[in-house]
Design an enzyme around this catalytic site. Structure first.
Site, PDB file in Angstrom:
ATOM      1  N   MET A 154       0.765  -1.015   0.047  1.00  0.00           N
ATOM      2  CA  MET A 154       0.141  -0.033  -0.010  1.00  0.00           C
ATOM      3  C   MET A 154       0.845   1.310   0.035  1.00  0.00           C
ATOM      4  SD  MET A 154      -3.094   0.823   2.793  1.00  0.00           S
ATOM      5  CE  MET A 154      -2.276   0.769   4.115  1.00  0.00           C
ATOM      6  N   ARG A 287      -6.080  -1.338   9.456  1.00  0.00           N
ATOM      7  CA  ARG A 287      -6.087  -0.854  10.959  1.00  0.00           C
ATOM      8  C   ARG A 287      -6.539  -2.100  11.895  1.00  0.00           C
ATOM      9  NH1 ARG A 287      -8.404   5.409   9.546  1.00  0.00           N
ATOM     10  NH2 ARG A 287      -6.253   6.193   9.120  1.00  0.00           N
ATOM     11  N   TYR A 431       2.069   3.408  12.626  1.00  0.00           N
ATOM     12  CA  TYR A 431       1.769   3.158  11.337  1.00  0.00           C
ATOM     13  C   TYR A 431       0.173   2.834  11.096  1.00  0.00           C
ATOM     14  CZ  TYR A 431       3.323  -1.694  11.915  1.00  0.00           C
ATOM     15  OH  TYR A 431       3.641  -3.152  12.291  1.00  0.00           O
ATOM     16  N   GLU A 432      -0.176   2.949   9.873  1.00  0.00           N
ATOM     17  CA  GLU A 432      -1.773   2.905   9.512  1.00  0.00           C
ATOM     18  C   GLU A 432      -2.668   3.909  10.292  1.00  0.00           C
ATOM     19  OE1 GLU A 432      -2.517   1.455   7.095  1.00  0.00           O
ATOM     20  OE2 GLU A 432      -0.721   0.122   6.834  1.00  0.00           O
ATOM     21  N   GLY A 433      -2.247   4.930  10.737  1.00  0.00           N
ATOM     22  CA  GLY A 433      -2.734   6.067  11.409  1.00  0.00           C
ATOM     23  C   GLY A 433      -2.504   6.059  12.904  1.00  0.00           C
TER      24      GLY A 433
END
Length: 584
Positions: A154, A287, A431-433
């Protein structure tokens, strides 16, 4: 794991009514047993090796070599059919429900988090192509991904652009044959280059020449490492190259790459300028998966600390020797050690229920026979995703810290592997927000913009549970405080909403504490449900007593953290004085 799946969630019956006829208890038990064998005997022994050796980049070729044993472990993973466990059968998968793959994911992350990052995003790429890809793209890219012959990535982040994707600069130029030439640099790309497979499917966000400014001008493209034509034929190397590997605090064996795209051939996924919606299909899956990483690390840390605390002899129990024949008592007899172990136990076992249910809601949202039920599940999973991601990872940092602390100085040195778990856990909150981004998503989007649709569904479940067990003596310690916290949650939500209407800063000021408050109330619900499920099950009495004792610990020692979060929320944005934003 079995208790959560079968006794708490009733997964077998749920799977059957959704049409997953092969997902029987016998099959799922076999999956759990084999997953445990693979992760314990193949992946876990490589965890320390990977941390010490890391990945290596050959600057001359741009090729990345993974640590010893990693590639061979991936081969075994693919040969075992694990890569396609929950993927559709029409693309070569086994067609199992999403929730059936969650225990495997937890075991992988507990055994070897860095290794688990390589196949992690393949599932997200599969989901994005499944929901947004054209038929030929699904045929050309999905089957190799599902079979594990290729892996996915991604590609969002750029050097100047992290969370604010509206700032991205990567360009996509239309070509005469219908493809696009992708040019730009992406950073922090997990598994962006490696030696597991000969092709990697990059899902890349980029801008078309006529793209409007900001996030509304982003499109999504599939850009393979090796060119793939519309018939699925693999060609020569594409114009994408790993420029460098990041040197990191943890997950040393996970290849975190800078990828340079220099006119690389790619294909548009979905509609022009609608790439963000397609990417969020992938991101939301990721997430929830990262939440499970926090859970897996917490559980391994707890298991290690529990074993060590039973073996390590230091001092005597406060009430007098418990093992007089030994020179000292094991440290587990000391109240503060038990506090740390029980904190980990409450967060791990409660977090497992939270995470597994989120996965089950994903299945219900896609496969429930009733449309209204699918809608409720979709609202619920959207609501709990930021809670699962943020809380399970924040608790992962807390639990690995507590577990290391149980080892004392022996935890700080590398011998027992505890310091690696603590280092590896830190990335999961980022990571991933980040946790802050999850908090803004929860309060700003899921509560304010969406008018709390998912919160209403969840509070409805809490109310129904409390009504059903209001007179149950086995739950007498839990129902009243759970009702009280649910009512306070509603009240706090309304208060923040009123303040935010007058001052938008109130959302950002309250978001972190609102997120954590929410997580602790959600966990209280699951601990109450755990006690109810244990009482109704055929589990041994000692198991039932253990669940009730841990639930009491949670309600007495951890749930009161909501008081501090509520006070912080109440202080409002006035509690955050202005800082000088000027650059010196």
């Amino acid at each position: 794991m079995r208790f959560v799946l079968f006794d708490v969630l009733g997964a077998e019956a749920q799977f059957q009514r959704m049409g997953f006829t092969d997902a029987t208890r016998d099959v799922l038990d076999a999956v759990l047993d084999e997953a445990a064998r693979f992760t314990e005997t193949v992946l876990a022994p490589l965890n320390g090796v990977g941390d010490r050796e890391g990945c290596k980049l050959d600057q001359a070729t741009g090729k990345v070599t993974t640590p010893p044993g990693f590639k061979q472990a991936y081969t075994q993973f693919v040969e075992g059919g694990w890569s396609g466990l929950t993927s559709p059968a029409e693309f070569g998968g086994q067609g199992m429900p999403h929730a059936a793959g969650v225990p495997l994911k937890e075991m992988i992350d507990a055994a070897n988090l860095a290794w688990g990052n390589f196949p992690l995003l393949s599932h997200g790429a599969t989901e994005a192509l499944l929901h947004h890809g054209e038929a030929w793209q699904q045929e050309a890219f999905l089957k190799p991904l599902v079979e594990g012959r290729w892996t996915g990535t991604m590609c969002l982040t750029e050097p100047h652009c992290g969370t604010d994707l509206g700032l991205l600069r990567t360009r996509a130029e239309p070509q005469a044959d219908g493809s696009y030439a992708i040019t730009g640099t992406k950073i922090f790309i997990t598994a962006g280059e490696h030696d597991f497979t000969d092709n990697i499917v990059h899902l890349v966000l980029a801008r078309l020449p006529d793209a409007p400014a900001g996030s509304k001008g982003i499109s999504l493209f599939v850009v393979p490492k090796r060119r793939v034509d519309r018939d699925g034929k693999v060609g020569d190397a594409n114009a994408v190259r790993c420029g460098s590997l990041e040197h990191k605090m943890g997950i040393h064996a996970s290849a975190t790459c800078v990828l340079n795209f220099d006119g690389a051939e790619g294909y548009l996924i979905g509609h022009p300028h609608k790439g963000l919606a397609a990417m969020f299909t992938m991101m939301n899956t990721a997430r929830l998966a990262v939440g499970l990483q926090g859970l897996g690390l917490s559980d391994r840390a707890l298991q290690n600390a529990l074993r060590y605390s039973r073996e390590r002899l230091q001092m005597r129990a406060p009430a007098g020797p418990m093992f007089p024949a030994k020179p000292a008592d094991p440290i587990i007899v000391h109240p503060d050690v038990r506090r740390m172990l029980l904190t980990c136990k409450a967060l791990v076992e409660g977090g497992r229920m939270m995470g597994y249910d989120a996965a089950l809601q994903v299945d219900i949202a896609h496969h429930a026979p009733d449309h209204a039920e699918r809608k409720l599940a979709d609202d619920l999973v959207g609501f709990v995703t930021p809670i699962v991601k943020a809380c399970l990872t924040e608790w992962g940092v807390e639990c690995t810290y507590h577990a290391l602390q149980c080892f004392g100085g022996h935890g700080y040195i590398a011998e027992h592997g505890m310091e690696q778990l603590a280092r590896d856990a830190r990335i999961t909150t980022l990571y991933e927000g980040t946790t802050g981004i999850q908090a803004l998503d929860l309060l700003g989007r899921k509560i304010m913009q969406m008018q709390g649709a998912g919160l209403k569904v969840f509070l409805g479940q809490v109310a129904a549970f409390c009504d059903a067990h209001g007179n149950d003596p086995a739950l007498a310690d839990f129902i009243a405080p759970l009702r009280e916290k649910a009512a306070q949650w509603q009240q706090i939500t309304m208060q923040v909403g009123k303040r935010a209407a007058a001052n938008p800063d109130e959302i950002g000021a309250a978001s972190y504490d609102y997120l954590m408050y929410s997580g602790y109330v959600v966990l209280a619900y699951w601990w109450a449900r755990s006690v109810a499920a244990a009482e109704a099950s055929a589990q041994p009495q000692a198991f039932k007593d253990d669940k009730r004792a841990t639930a009491r610990f949670y309600f007495a020692r951890i749930l009161p953290r909501t008081l501090a979060h509520a006070a912080a929320i109440e202080s409002g944005s006035a509690g955050l004085p202005e800082l000088d934003v000027a650059i010196a």
